[in-house]
Design an enzyme around this catalytic site. Structure first.
Site, PDB file in Angstrom:
ATOM      1  N   HIS A 313      -3.792   3.863   5.321  1.00 35.06           N
ATOM      2  CA  HIS A 313      -2.987   4.556   4.301  1.00 35.06           C
ATOM      3  C   HIS A 313      -2.911   6.026   4.672  1.00 35.06           C
ATOM      4  CE1 HIS A 313      -1.627   5.956   0.359  1.00 35.06           C
ATOM      5  NE2 HIS A 313      -1.310   4.698   0.122  1.00 35.06           N
ATOM      6  N   ASP A 371      -1.739  -3.552  -0.708  1.00 36.70           N
ATOM      7  CA  ASP A 371      -0.948  -4.721  -0.296  1.00 36.70           C
ATOM      8  C   ASP A 371      -1.784  -5.837   0.307  1.00 36.70           C
ATOM      9  OD1 ASP A 371       1.271  -2.217   0.556  1.00 36.70           O
ATOM     10  OD2 ASP A 371       1.729  -3.777  -0.915  1.00 36.70           O
TER      11      ASP A 371
END
Ligand code: SDX
Length: 437
Positions: A313, A371
């Site tokens: 991320h 996710d």
């Protein structure tokens, strides 16, 4: 850093070539990194800053969502995401993001009625779907249909009118489940289901998606609670790619429906919201736990552009707090559905264990993100993989429209127009066709 007479912090940039100096203000927020206000830099020095991907750039001032990537903290208007997921509902979080405070009981009831009463779409909008092939990717349908909303709701496109801004926000939040469920129904050749005003937001979405006119459909309360929680986890996330897209589109004065359609398009990418679909495809391709070492090797290979989907991320250099909640929800949903040994979950758990101990992932601080687990839950709930990012867009609409509203109401906002480092050809004379080699 130094201070001016009035006690404001500043930094000074010195051009080592010319010796010229420029002093710029340092602005401090309520929490998190301060910023160097470079708005006068170009005028004072003739230099642009250069930051592809905006790794060190603050694009705006915001009071909606705060992320501490090192600590794995996510706050919406000051409330921690795990507390909201545990104690709140998605409509309540929508109210919070839009208005800045948790609703009172009266405000909550009124807002709930508004969302229920705005959940139907114009009957003509249903005609848009028949223009698509049945096997069209639902995200393509979402881009088209949501963009078309501005053709139906002219009475809420005056962005200067706070009342119209509010109506547009309510319409978008309320209609996204209906539009998303219709995209699914169209893909499986089943009739559209009208929303029901006696159901909650998450119940209604599951009813419109999996119910049929042929028999009553009873929403499983465990699944609707899980759906509501998944919506909360995806609601907003600071200035990510799709939110920045919405803000940039909105900065030109484009109507809110067109801006949200732009956000949907940006979210679709596999590096962003499309990752949940890509995670499931990756887990299915891995196929068995003993293929994990090969996959991890490929993810680490600089010459292989394969990346471990659901990992890493831009901001989180710690566990994504949403992934923690998603992991717990995953176990709850599988237990409720009586799914004992879901091979994809086994692969995901083993992949997470191996990756989190591998020096490559540890050094680069690559942790599972929001996710990583969502796809397993959504598949267990009966959604096809192609609908995963649609659900992300459904939930993120409140974040996009809250950030859009904040930008429109920001007195210093202006049209977004970045500059560049030009490395192309300088001015050269035109060459007639008969003189070209
Ligand atoms: C979302 O911004 C948001 O807030 C987004 C989001 C939201 O709620 O809006 O949180 C939602 O988009 C979550 C992210 C979903 N995407 C994925 O899971 C796709 C896989 N992840 C990567 O593509 C990547 O981690 C990104 C895009 C998420 C972040 O990329 P960055 O910040 O640009 O980091 P990077 O590409 O510079 O990577 C840093 C290093 C690189 O190695 P070096 O060049 O330094 O040697 O880490 C490596 C990368 O190669 N790396 C990975 C990796 N992610 C980064 N290596 C293997 N597998 C990965 N997943």
């Amino acid at each position: 850093m130094t201070q001016t007479e009035d006690g404001n912090d500043t930094v000074t940039l010195i051009d080592n070539k010319t010796g010229k100096q420029v002093t710029m203000p340092v602005l401090h927020g309520s929490v998190g990194p301060s910023v160097i206000d470079i708005r006068k830099l170009y005028a004072a020095t003739g230099y642009f800053t250069y930051d592809p991907g905006f790794t060190s750039t603050g694009s705006c001032e915001s009071a909606i969502t705060y992320i501490d990537g090192d600590e794995g903290v996510l706050l919406h208007r000051g409330y921690a995401i795990d507390e909201l997921a545990k104690n709140s509902t998605f409509p309540e979080v929508c109210f919070l993001l839009l208005n800045g405070h948790l609703p009172t009981a009266a405000e909550s009831t009124e807002f709930d009625v508004i969302l229920r009463r705005h959940s139907m779409v114009h009957e003509q909008l249903t005609k848009f779907y028949s223009g698509f092939r049945r096997d069209a990717h639902p995200m393509a349908i979402m881009c088209g249909v949501v963009g078309a909303l501005s053709a139906f709701y002219h009475d809420s496109t005056d962005i200067e009118d706070p009342v119209e801004r509010k109506i547009a926000a309510h319409r978008l939040i309320a209609k996204m489940p209906t539009i998303a469920a219709m995209a699914y129904k169209y893909s499986v050749g089943q009739p559209f289901m009208y929303p029901r005003n006696d159901l909650t937001y998450a119940e209604n979405f599951l009813y419109m998606t999996f119910g049929t006119p042929c028999e009553p459909y009873k929403v499983n309360p465990i699944l609707s609670k899980a759906m509501d929680k998944i919506f909360i986890l995806h609601a907003d996330h600071e200035q990510n790619a799709s939110t920045s897209t919405v803000r940039l589109a909105g900065s030109s004065g484009a109507n809110p429906f067109a801006c949200i359609a732009a956000g949907i398009a940006s979210l679709w990418g596999p590096a962003h919201g499309g990752a949940n679909e890509a995670v499931l495809k990756m887990l299915e391709e891995i196929g068995s736990v003993d293929r994990i070492p090969e996959i991890v090797r490929r993810a680490k290979d600089k010459n292989d552009n394969f990346r471990l989907m659901g990992f890493g991320h831009r901001v989180y250099k710690n566990y994504d707090p949403r992934a923690q909640v998603m992991r717990e929800t995953c176990h709850e949903v599988l237990a409720e559905l009586g799914i004992k040994n879901e091979p994809l979950l086994d692969i995901a758990m083993e992949l997470e264990k191996i990756a989190l101990s591998d020096p490559y992932f540890v050094e680069k601080k690559l942790y599972p993100n929001v996710d990583f687990y969502s796809g397993i839950i959504l598949k267990a709930m009966g959604f096809p993989t192609s609908m995963f990012t649609v659900l992300f867009a459904l939930a993120r609409t409140v974040g996009w429209i809250s950030q859009w509203k904040e930008m429109i109401e920001d007195p210093v906002q202006k049209i977004g127009r970045p500059r560049q480092l030009f490395t192309g050809e300088n001015k050269r004379p035109f060459v007639p066709l008969n003189e070209r080699g």
